[in-house]
Design an enzyme around this catalytic site. Structure first.
Site, short mmCIF file in Angstrom:
data_model
loop_
_atom_site.label_atom_id
_atom_site.label_comp_id
_atom_site.label_asym_id
_atom_site.label_seq_id
_atom_site.Cartn_x
_atom_site.Cartn_y
_atom_site.Cartn_z
N TYR A 33 27.56 115.30 -40.99
CA TYR A 33 26.34 114.83 -40.95
C TYR A 33 26.28 114.01 -39.53
O TYR A 33 27.41 113.47 -39.25
CB TYR A 33 25.28 114.22 -42.15
N LYS A 147 32.87 112.24 -39.82
CA LYS A 147 31.49 111.91 -40.24
C LYS A 147 31.02 112.88 -41.47
O LYS A 147 30.11 113.77 -41.32
CB LYS A 147 30.41 111.74 -39.14
N GLU A 180 35.01 98.45 -41.21
CA GLU A 180 33.92 98.59 -40.62
C GLU A 180 32.70 98.28 -41.90
O GLU A 180 33.27 98.08 -43.03
CB GLU A 180 33.54 99.85 -40.10
N LEU A 205 34.83 105.18 -38.41
CA LEU A 205 33.89 106.18 -37.95
C LEU A 205 33.85 105.71 -36.35
O LEU A 205 33.63 104.43 -36.09
CB LEU A 205 32.54 106.29 -38.32
N1 PDD Z 1 25.80 105.20 -40.37
N2 PDD Z 1 30.49 103.39 -39.64
C1 PDD Z 1 29.98 104.08 -40.58
C2 PDD Z 1 30.89 104.15 -41.88
C3 PDD Z 1 28.66 104.51 -40.50
O1 PDD Z 1 27.95 105.29 -41.49
C4 PDD Z 1 27.93 104.48 -39.31
C5 PDD Z 1 26.66 105.28 -39.13
C6 PDD Z 1 28.40 103.82 -38.28
C7 PDD Z 1 27.79 103.64 -36.98
O2 PDD Z 1 27.83 104.79 -36.15
P1 PDD Z 1 26.76 105.05 -35.39
O3 PDD Z 1 26.74 103.83 -34.35
O4 PDD Z 1 27.35 106.28 -34.62
O5 PDD Z 1 25.43 105.14 -36.13
C8 PDD Z 1 29.88 103.19 -38.52
C9 PDD Z 1 24.66 106.04 -40.13
C10 PDD Z 1 23.50 105.42 -39.29
C11 PDD Z 1 24.16 106.41 -41.69
O6 PDD Z 1 24.92 107.04 -42.16
O7 PDD Z 1 23.09 106.02 -41.75
#
Ligand code: PDD
Length: 287
Positions: A33, A147, A180, A205
């Protein structure tokens, strides 16, 4: 106004949008996703999200369902039909629906779902007051760079945070370093102003906001070091914050019971948030 979703070739009312009961995303979390920010009705950092999606699909050996231009047309249409000016797009691409069997099905078509919703990137209170995070062991698998929708440990981590009155959970690896958040990347600012975040690897991620922020911070002459840190180092830091597509940059002022510095959002964090928003506005204006 009723919401519209895109599901496998059709635009359908969100309320009745469905996938098959043997969709592998549901039975095996066999899907990838993306969450993409929408600003002024346009997608922020579209190309990097395409790149990451394609990487996730390739690591999972799921066929790309369509070309980027076709996917872009769906994103734009879903944003338009839902009249989203500021918010997020959710895209899920799965291996498809097939009689339950762990091994890859032969001939299943990848499934594609796109939704959009209005949302502000983090509440005003989170930005002016800062937020609390709690730490907990990282229970996830060893391919966090993909992801995938296999998010049960992230769900449990986030719920732990909510029950502790916190905004996010910072997960900690077996060596005692923060990996994270449940849905965001973790950062600190050291006493000399150095900005620190964990390097990219299978342990985290590769956040798009993270990657962009490193770039804009360095362009501004700020020092960024990619290095892992412990919760103790974070608690003793000058500032702490988190980043994600859905919140951009959010100040962290408490880690478990420890208050970070004077308990107020830090100046560098605020500068980074405004640099990131400037970048995002310029990015959508140029699109
Ligand atoms: N989450 N780490 C994890 C485990 C994440 O699920 C996300 C993003 C990030 C940050 O990645 P980015 O900057 O590309 O959004 C780091 C999304 C927003 C979510 O699942 O809602």
């Amino acid at each position: 106004m009723s919401r519209i979703a895109y599901v496998n070739g059709r635009y359908v009312p969100h309320k009745v949008a469905q996938v098959h009961i043997e969709d592998r995303g549901m039975q095996f979390s066999d899907a990838a996703y993306e969450v993409i920010a929408v600003l002024g009705g346009r997608l922020v950092d579209r190309t990097l999200h395409h790149d990451r999606l394609e990487r996730s699909l390739s690591e999972l050996a799921i066929d790309r369902p369509m070309r980027r231009t076709a996917l872009d047309a769906i994103f734009d249409e879903v944003v338009r039909r839902n009249r989203v000016s500021e918010g997020i797009i959710y895209l899920q691409v799965g291996r498809g629906a097939s009689p339950r069997n762990h091994a890859f099905p032969v001939g299943a078509r990848p499934s594609v779902v796109v939704t959009a919703r209005r949302a502000a990137p983090a509440s005003a209170a989170a930005l002016t007051e800062g937020v609390k995070v709690v730490t907990m062991p990282d229970l996830r698998w060893l391919r966090r760079d993909i992801k995938s929708v296999s998010l049960l440990p992230n769900v449990l981590a986030k719920q732990t945070a909510v029950e502790a009155g916190a905004f996010e959970a910072w997960q900690v690896d077996a060596d005692g370093y923060v990996t994270e958040g449940a849905q965001s990347n973790a950062w600190i600012v050291e006493s000399d102003g150095t900005i620190v975040t964990r390097p990219e690897s299978n342990a985290i991620l590769s956040g798009i906001t993270r990657r962009r922020l490193i770039e804009v911070a360095r362009a501004e002459g700020l020092s960024v070091v990619e290095r892992a840190f412990t919760p103790t180092q974070a608690a003793a830091a000058r500032e702490a914050f988190l980043t994600s597509t859905s919140s951009f940059v959010v100040p962290v002022v408490q880690i478990d019971e420890a208050v970070v510095a004077n308990g107020r959002p830090g100046a560098i964090t605020e500068q980074l948030r405004s640099l990131y928003i400037d970048f995002a506005r310029a990015d959508v204006a140029a699109a």
